[in-house]
Design a protein around this motif. Structure first.
Motif, PDB file in Angstrom:
ATOM      1  N   TYR A 102       0.726  -1.197   0.062  1.00  0.00           N
ATOM      2  CA  TYR A 102       0.119  -0.026  -0.101  1.00  0.00           C
ATOM      3  C   TYR A 102       0.973   1.178   0.035  1.00  0.00           C
ATOM      4  O   TYR A 102       0.491   2.397  -0.573  1.00  0.00           O
ATOM      5  CB  TYR A 102      -1.056   0.117   1.019  1.00  0.00           C
ATOM      6  N   LEU A 103       1.941   1.084   0.631  1.00  0.00           N
ATOM      7  CA  LEU A 103       3.141   2.283   0.880  1.00  0.00           C
ATOM      8  C   LEU A 103       3.559   2.658  -0.826  1.00  0.00           C
ATOM      9  O   LEU A 103       3.587   3.693  -1.079  1.00  0.00           O
ATOM     10  CB  LEU A 103       4.000   2.197   1.626  1.00  0.00           C
ATOM     11  N   LEU A 104       3.970   1.483  -1.565  1.00  0.00           N
ATOM     12  CA  LEU A 104       4.403   1.813  -2.702  1.00  0.00           C
ATOM     13  C   LEU A 104       3.426   2.177  -3.689  1.00  0.00           C
ATOM     14  O   LEU A 104       3.358   3.055  -4.582  1.00  0.00           O
ATOM     15  CB  LEU A 104       4.984   0.334  -3.354  1.00  0.00           C
ATOM     16  N   LEU A 105       2.016   1.788  -3.482  1.00  0.00           N
ATOM     17  CA  LEU A 105       0.782   1.956  -4.183  1.00  0.00           C
ATOM     18  C   LEU A 105       0.549   3.352  -4.256  1.00  0.00           C
ATOM     19  O   LEU A 105       0.388   4.163  -5.094  1.00  0.00           O
ATOM     20  CB  LEU A 105      -0.426   1.295  -3.878  1.00  0.00           C
ATOM     21  N   GLY A 106       0.683   4.016  -2.856  1.00  0.00           N
ATOM     22  CA  GLY A 106       0.451   5.516  -2.647  1.00  0.00           C
ATOM     23  C   GLY A 106       1.557   6.330  -3.147  1.00  0.00           C
ATOM     24  O   GLY A 106       1.160   7.258  -3.735  1.00  0.00           O
ATOM     25  N   MET A 107       2.695   5.900  -3.168  1.00  0.00           N
ATOM     26  CA  MET A 107       3.649   6.754  -3.861  1.00  0.00           C
ATOM     27  C   MET A 107       3.725   6.619  -5.167  1.00  0.00           C
ATOM     28  O   MET A 107       3.789   7.892  -5.761  1.00  0.00           O
ATOM     29  CB  MET A 107       5.154   6.077  -3.262  1.00  0.00           C
ATOM     30  N   PHE A 108       2.946   5.719  -5.782  1.00  0.00           N
ATOM     31  CA  PHE A 108       2.860   5.702  -7.246  1.00  0.00           C
ATOM     32  C   PHE A 108       1.778   6.679  -7.597  1.00  0.00           C
ATOM     33  O   PHE A 108       1.866   7.462  -8.604  1.00  0.00           O
ATOM     34  CB  PHE A 108       2.351   4.253  -7.648  1.00  0.00           C
ATOM     35  N   ILE A 109       0.704   6.444  -6.919  1.00  0.00           N
ATOM     36  CA  ILE A 109      -0.636   7.652  -7.076  1.00  0.00           C
ATOM     37  C   ILE A 109      -0.017   9.062  -7.046  1.00  0.00           C
ATOM     38  O   ILE A 109      -0.303   9.876  -7.683  1.00  0.00           O
ATOM     39  CB  ILE A 109      -1.541   7.183  -6.144  1.00  0.00           C
ATOM     40  N   ILE A 110       0.648   9.415  -5.852  1.00  0.00           N
ATOM     41  CA  ILE A 110       1.178  10.815  -5.698  1.00  0.00           C
ATOM     42  C   ILE A 110       2.153  11.079  -6.751  1.00  0.00           C
ATOM     43  O   ILE A 110       2.315  12.311  -7.234  1.00  0.00           O
ATOM     44  CB  ILE A 110       1.850  10.615  -4.363  1.00  0.00           C
ATOM     45  N   MET A 113      -0.084  16.828 -11.999  1.00  0.00           N
ATOM     46  CA  MET A 113      -1.373  17.509 -12.342  1.00  0.00           C
ATOM     47  C   MET A 113      -1.721  18.421 -11.331  1.00  0.00           C
ATOM     48  O   MET A 113      -2.496  19.484 -11.728  1.00  0.00           O
ATOM     49  CB  MET A 113      -2.257  16.108 -12.900  1.00  0.00           C
ATOM     50  N   ALA A 114      -1.777  17.888  -9.974  1.00  0.00           N
ATOM     51  CA  ALA A 114      -2.124  19.058  -9.066  1.00  0.00           C
ATOM     52  C   ALA A 114      -1.499  20.224  -9.097  1.00  0.00           C
ATOM     53  O   ALA A 114      -2.006  21.451  -8.932  1.00  0.00           O
ATOM     54  CB  ALA A 114      -1.816  18.324  -7.541  1.00  0.00           C
ATOM     55  N   LEU A 115      -0.197  20.248  -9.195  1.00  0.00           N
ATOM     56  CA  LEU A 115       0.409  21.437  -9.528  1.00  0.00           C
ATOM     57  C   LEU A 115       0.113  22.243 -10.478  1.00  0.00           C
ATOM     58  O   LEU A 115       0.082  23.588 -10.695  1.00  0.00           O
ATOM     59  CB  LEU A 115       1.973  21.248  -9.333  1.00  0.00           C
ATOM     60  N   ILE A 116       0.114  21.587 -11.776  1.00  0.00           N
ATOM     61  CA  ILE A 116      -0.450  22.378 -12.955  1.00  0.00           C
ATOM     62  C   ILE A 116      -1.760  23.136 -12.635  1.00  0.00           C
ATOM     63  O   ILE A 116      -1.938  24.418 -13.069  1.00  0.00           O
ATOM     64  CB  ILE A 116      -0.489  21.246 -13.937  1.00  0.00           C
ATOM     65  N   ILE A 117      -2.602  22.321 -12.031  1.00  0.00           N
ATOM     66  CA  ILE A 117      -3.853  23.067 -11.796  1.00  0.00           C
ATOM     67  C   ILE A 117      -3.810  24.374 -10.716  1.00  0.00           C
ATOM     68  O   ILE A 117      -4.479  25.437 -11.189  1.00  0.00           O
ATOM     69  CB  ILE A 117      -5.094  22.001 -11.224  1.00  0.00           C
ATOM     70  N   ILE A 118      -3.102  23.902  -9.824  1.00  0.00           N
ATOM     71  CA  ILE A 118      -2.677  25.047  -8.827  1.00  0.00           C
ATOM     72  C   ILE A 118      -2.195  26.420  -9.567  1.00  0.00           C
ATOM     73  O   ILE A 118      -2.501  27.535  -9.220  1.00  0.00           O
ATOM     74  CB  ILE A 118      -1.856  24.602  -7.532  1.00  0.00           C
ATOM     75  N   GLY A 119      -1.122  26.133 -10.290  1.00  0.00           N
ATOM     76  CA  GLY A 119      -0.566  27.184 -11.112  1.00  0.00           C
ATOM     77  C   GLY A 119      -1.341  27.764 -11.820  1.00  0.00           C
ATOM     78  O   GLY A 119      -0.914  29.101 -12.242  1.00  0.00           O
ATOM     79  N   SER A 120      -2.272  27.222 -12.586  1.00  0.00           N
ATOM     80  CA  SER A 120      -2.971  27.964 -13.434  1.00  0.00           C
ATOM     81  C   SER A 120      -3.985  29.274 -12.807  1.00  0.00           C
ATOM     82  O   SER A 120      -4.434  29.925 -13.522  1.00  0.00           O
ATOM     83  CB  SER A 120      -4.047  26.828 -14.211  1.00  0.00           C
ATOM     84  N   PHE A 121      -4.081  28.829 -11.378  1.00  0.00           N
ATOM     85  CA  PHE A 121      -4.863  29.945 -10.842  1.00  0.00           C
ATOM     86  C   PHE A 121      -4.093  30.978 -10.143  1.00  0.00           C
ATOM     87  O   PHE A 121      -4.560  31.764  -9.374  1.00  0.00           O
ATOM     88  CB  PHE A 121      -6.015  29.202  -9.835  1.00  0.00           C
ATOM     89  N   GLY A 122      -2.945  30.688 -10.271  1.00  0.00           N
ATOM     90  CA  GLY A 122      -1.796  31.725  -9.451  1.00  0.00           C
ATOM     91  C   GLY A 122      -1.416  32.912 -10.081  1.00  0.00           C
ATOM     92  O   GLY A 122      -1.206  32.788 -11.317  1.00  0.00           O
ATOM     93  N   LYS A 123      -1.393  33.966  -9.744  1.00  0.00           N
ATOM     94  CA  LYS A 123      -1.141  35.312 -10.203  1.00  0.00           C
ATOM     95  C   LYS A 123       0.332  35.225 -10.549  1.00  0.00           C
ATOM     96  O   LYS A 123       0.619  35.640 -11.786  1.00  0.00           O
ATOM     97  CB  LYS A 123      -1.253  36.524  -9.232  1.00  0.00           C
ATOM     98  N   LYS A 124       1.214  34.805  -9.665  1.00  0.00           N
ATOM     99  CA  LYS A 124       2.733  34.807  -9.763  1.00  0.00           C
ATOM    100  C   LYS A 124       3.271  33.593  -9.496  1.00  0.00           C
ATOM    101  O   LYS A 124       3.097  32.951  -8.109  1.00  0.00           O
ATOM    102  CB  LYS A 124       3.398  35.890  -9.222  1.00  0.00           C
ATOM    103  N   TRP A 125       4.155  32.851 -10.040  1.00  0.00           N
ATOM    104  CA  TRP A 125       4.917  31.488  -9.424  1.00  0.00           C
ATOM    105  C   TRP A 125       6.319  31.788 -10.073  1.00  0.00           C
ATOM    106  O   TRP A 125       6.639  31.221 -10.879  1.00  0.00           O
ATOM    107  CB  TRP A 125       4.191  30.531  -9.906  1.00  0.00           C
TER     108      TRP A 125
END
Length: 270
Positions: A10-18, A24-36
């Motif tokens: 389960y640890l390896l599976l969790g690391m793979f999912i992360i 993708m999560a960082l891309i979505i967060i960055g699309s709403f940021g004014k400055k990065w």
């Protein structure tokens, strides 16, 4: 008793999912940021990057071009793939089967870069050139994605044991058109949808062939997306998010189609 092996799994599976979801999560967060710039996360919240993407003619045209090419690739591969697979399946020819197997590994054996350069050499003459047109881009996508269409259909034919169904239909007096429309195609729907899904997804995100063969008016979205990273981080993230949303909506539409046709995900091997 402590189950170390289960915990490790389960640890390896969790690391793979992360590992898969974090970019993708960082891309979505960055699309709403004014400055990065120089910070772990973007500063401020804004929608101006999305406004710029949808007001940019180059990106909207590229998105529609990608959707058009992907949809046409699916349609062309269905027109080519279903008759070809049926002919090979019914021929019982070992030579045709070996040819089929060689076509399956074509995208692996021939890199898109090599395929694109070959098409440029073949269709770029002084008096006539297809390079830069959507027609050559469509042809390249069809060749590149055809194995991903015909493999599920061939597997589906073997799964339903079509020869037995064919004999049963003929024994009941069914004609060729009736067999095709009422027996063959309904039983092939799982394979057709699985192949269409893979073909559409691969065509929508294909970059190497597009960057070599497309012109200024026929750029696909991945090519325009590559250029977006030279503008700004926020703009590039929002442009990437649009592609993610398009892919998710396509998958959602496929799910609705499957429910409408009464096809279960297990039948597609998904």
């Amino acid at each position: 008793m402590f189950n170390f092996r289960g915990l490790l799994k389960y640890l390896l599976l969790g690391m793979f999912i992360i590992y898969l979801l974090l970019p993708m999560a960082l891309i979505i967060i960055g699309s709403f940021g004014k400055k990065w710039f120089g910070t772990p996360f973007p500063e401020g919240v804004t929608l101006e990057w999305f406004q710029e993407v949808f007001s940019n003619v180059m990106f909207t045209r590229a998105l529609w071009m990608s959707l058009f090419i992907a949809a046409m690739t699916v349609a062309m591969n269905l027109l080519i793939g279903i008759p070809a697979v049926y002919a090979i399946y019914m021929s019982h020819s070992k030579m045709l089967q070996r040819f089929f197997d060689s076509v399956i590994i074509l995208p692996i054996a021939v890199p898109p870069l090599v395929m694109g350069m070959g098409l440029i050499q073949a269709y770029n003459w002084p008096s006539f050139s297809l390079v830069g047109t959507w027609q050559i881009l469509l042809a390249a996508h069809c060749v590149f994605t055809l194995p991903f269409m015909i493999k599920p259909i061939m597997a589906n034919l073997h799964l339903i044991e079509w020869e037995k169904l064919n004999e049963a239909a003929e024994s009941l007096g069914a004609g060729a058109w009736f067999k095709t429309r009422q027996v063959l195609l309904p039983n092939l729907f799982p394979g057709i949808i699985a192949g269409a899904l893979m073909t559409f997804a691969i065509s929508l995100g294909e970059f190497q062939l597009a960057v070599l063969l497309s012109g200024s008016l026929t750029q696909t979205y991945p090519v325009a997306l590559y250029q977006a990273f030279y503008f700004s981080t926020g703009f590039a993230c929002s442009a990437t998010s649009v592609l993610l949303v398009a892919a998710v909506l396509s998958l959602w539409g496929l799910t609705l189609l499957m429910k409408f046709m009464g096809i279960k995900r297990e039948e597609l091997g998904m």
